[in-house]
Write a protein that holds these residues in place. Structure first.
Motif, mmCIF file in Angstrom:
data_model
loop_
_atom_site.group_PDB
_atom_site.id
_atom_site.type_symbol
_atom_site.label_atom_id
_atom_site.label_comp_id
_atom_site.label_asym_id
_atom_site.label_seq_id
_atom_site.Cartn_x
_atom_site.Cartn_y
_atom_site.Cartn_z
ATOM 1 N N VAL A 124 0.946 -1.401 0.060
ATOM 2 C CA VAL A 124 -0.095 0.060 0.221
ATOM 3 C C VAL A 124 0.886 1.256 -0.071
ATOM 4 O O VAL A 124 1.729 1.303 0.802
ATOM 5 N N HIS A 127 -0.569 6.871 -0.767
ATOM 6 C CA HIS A 127 -2.148 7.480 -1.121
ATOM 7 C C HIS A 127 -2.981 6.531 -0.630
ATOM 8 O O HIS A 127 -4.100 6.656 -1.317
ATOM 9 N N GLY A 128 -2.727 5.355 -0.029
ATOM 10 C CA GLY A 128 -3.731 4.421 0.187
ATOM 11 C C GLY A 128 -4.026 3.469 -1.075
ATOM 12 O O GLY A 128 -5.026 2.842 -0.984
ATOM 13 N N GLU A 129 -3.307 3.547 -1.846
ATOM 14 C CA GLU A 129 -3.275 2.530 -3.243
ATOM 15 C C GLU A 129 -2.636 1.101 -3.101
ATOM 16 O O GLU A 129 -1.370 1.310 -2.810
ATOM 17 N N SER A 152 -8.347 -0.045 1.098
ATOM 18 C CA SER A 152 -6.879 0.363 1.460
ATOM 19 C C SER A 152 -6.958 1.635 1.878
ATOM 20 O O SER A 152 -6.013 2.014 2.775
ATOM 21 N N PHE A 153 -7.716 2.191 1.357
ATOM 22 C CA PHE A 153 -7.533 3.941 1.439
ATOM 23 C C PHE A 153 -8.172 4.171 2.897
ATOM 24 O O PHE A 153 -7.489 5.084 3.554
ATOM 25 N N ASP A 154 -9.008 3.363 3.300
ATOM 26 C CA ASP A 154 -9.611 3.690 4.687
ATOM 27 C C ASP A 154 -8.536 3.238 5.625
ATOM 28 O O ASP A 154 -8.399 3.885 6.892
ATOM 29 N N ARG A 157 -5.763 5.530 5.849
ATOM 30 C CA ARG A 157 -5.934 6.947 6.675
ATOM 31 C C ARG A 157 -5.881 6.523 8.189
ATOM 32 O O ARG A 157 -5.466 7.454 8.941
#
Length: 255
Positions: A124, A127-129, A152-154, A157
């Protein structure tokens, strides 16, 4: 008709335009298909470092793209296709491609910056990608994120938020789990597991941080599990070995 000067002028202009168009097409076709404008150099650099160096994209990968995916001369090379080819490399997040007169193609690559591992098969970025770079060695140990697809984004973060809250205790997260029911669980590097649940995660974690020095640290024992899902407190579980007091031998006084 031949006495009509206006008509003759229009006819002359039309013929001139046709000749000019034909000449332009001929010159343009010659320029595109001739070897006068060969593509002699492909310059590839990175933007993550100040000196343009690439940390993860290898020279072999670049050479393979240049040899197999770039075709045509300086004028006909497909910039979009070239960009797509570079962006398919595992560690490339974005690529920009432009012509530099008269014979160079300039390619600028943004590499992924690894933030964590996504399970055991991917990484990951910041940028959470999720990207496919797990097979390549990364610098230092990375935390592990586990969660449902497209989460993955959550997770990235919340990792940043939870890590900031834990800074006063200097306790680092080695694994962060998000369940299918959207419940959060933190694994700390000291072996403690923090159960946060689905609601008020930051509030619960802040309560743990506030109470740690006041009460938990006074136990002088390693915690194996802390359930923070209670409204007014939390439950603590010690390692099984520490819960069993050593049995004293039954000694008799000699007569």
């Amino acid at each position: 008709m031949w006495d009509n000067h206006h008509m003759l002028q229009l006819l002359a202009n039309l013929l001139f335009a046709l000749v000019a168009l034909a000449a332009t097409y001929t010159i343009g076709s010659w320029m595109v298909n001739s070897s006068v404008f060969p593509l002699k150099q492909v310059s590839v650099s990175g933007i993550n470092s100040g000196n343009g160096e690439l940390r993860h994209v290898t020279r072999e990968q670049i050479d393979k793209v240049v040899r197999s995916k770039i075709a045509g001369n300086f004028l006909t090379v497909d910039l979009d296709a070239t960009r797509d080819a570079f962006e398919k490399l595992p560690w490339v997040r974005t690529a920009t491609v432009r012509r530099h007169w008269p014979q160079t193609l300039e390619v600028t690559l943004e590499e992924h910056v690894a933030m964590a591992r996504w399970g055991s098969e991917a990484l990951v970025n910041t940028h959470g990608e999720v990207f496919d770079g797990a097979a390549i060695t990364v610098d230092g140990e990375l935390p592990v994120f586990i969660g449902p697809p497209e989460s993955s984004f959550d997770v990235a973060r919340q990792y940043a938020t939870f890590s900031k809250l834990l800074q006063p205790l200097r306790q680092n997260i080695v694994q962060l789990n998000l369940s299918l029911r959207r419940a959060w669980r933190i694994h700390l590097e000291n072996g403690t597991v923090l159960e946060l649940g689905r609601d008020q995660m930051e509030t619960r974690l802040a309560r743990y941080v506030l109470a740690y020095d006041r009460s938990l640290a006074q136990l002088n024992q390693q915690l194996s599990y802390v359930d923070l899902r209670y409204s007014n407190g939390f439950a603590v579980r010690m390692p099984e070995a520490s819960q069993q007091e050593p049995r004293k031998p039954n000694l008799k006084k000699a007569a």
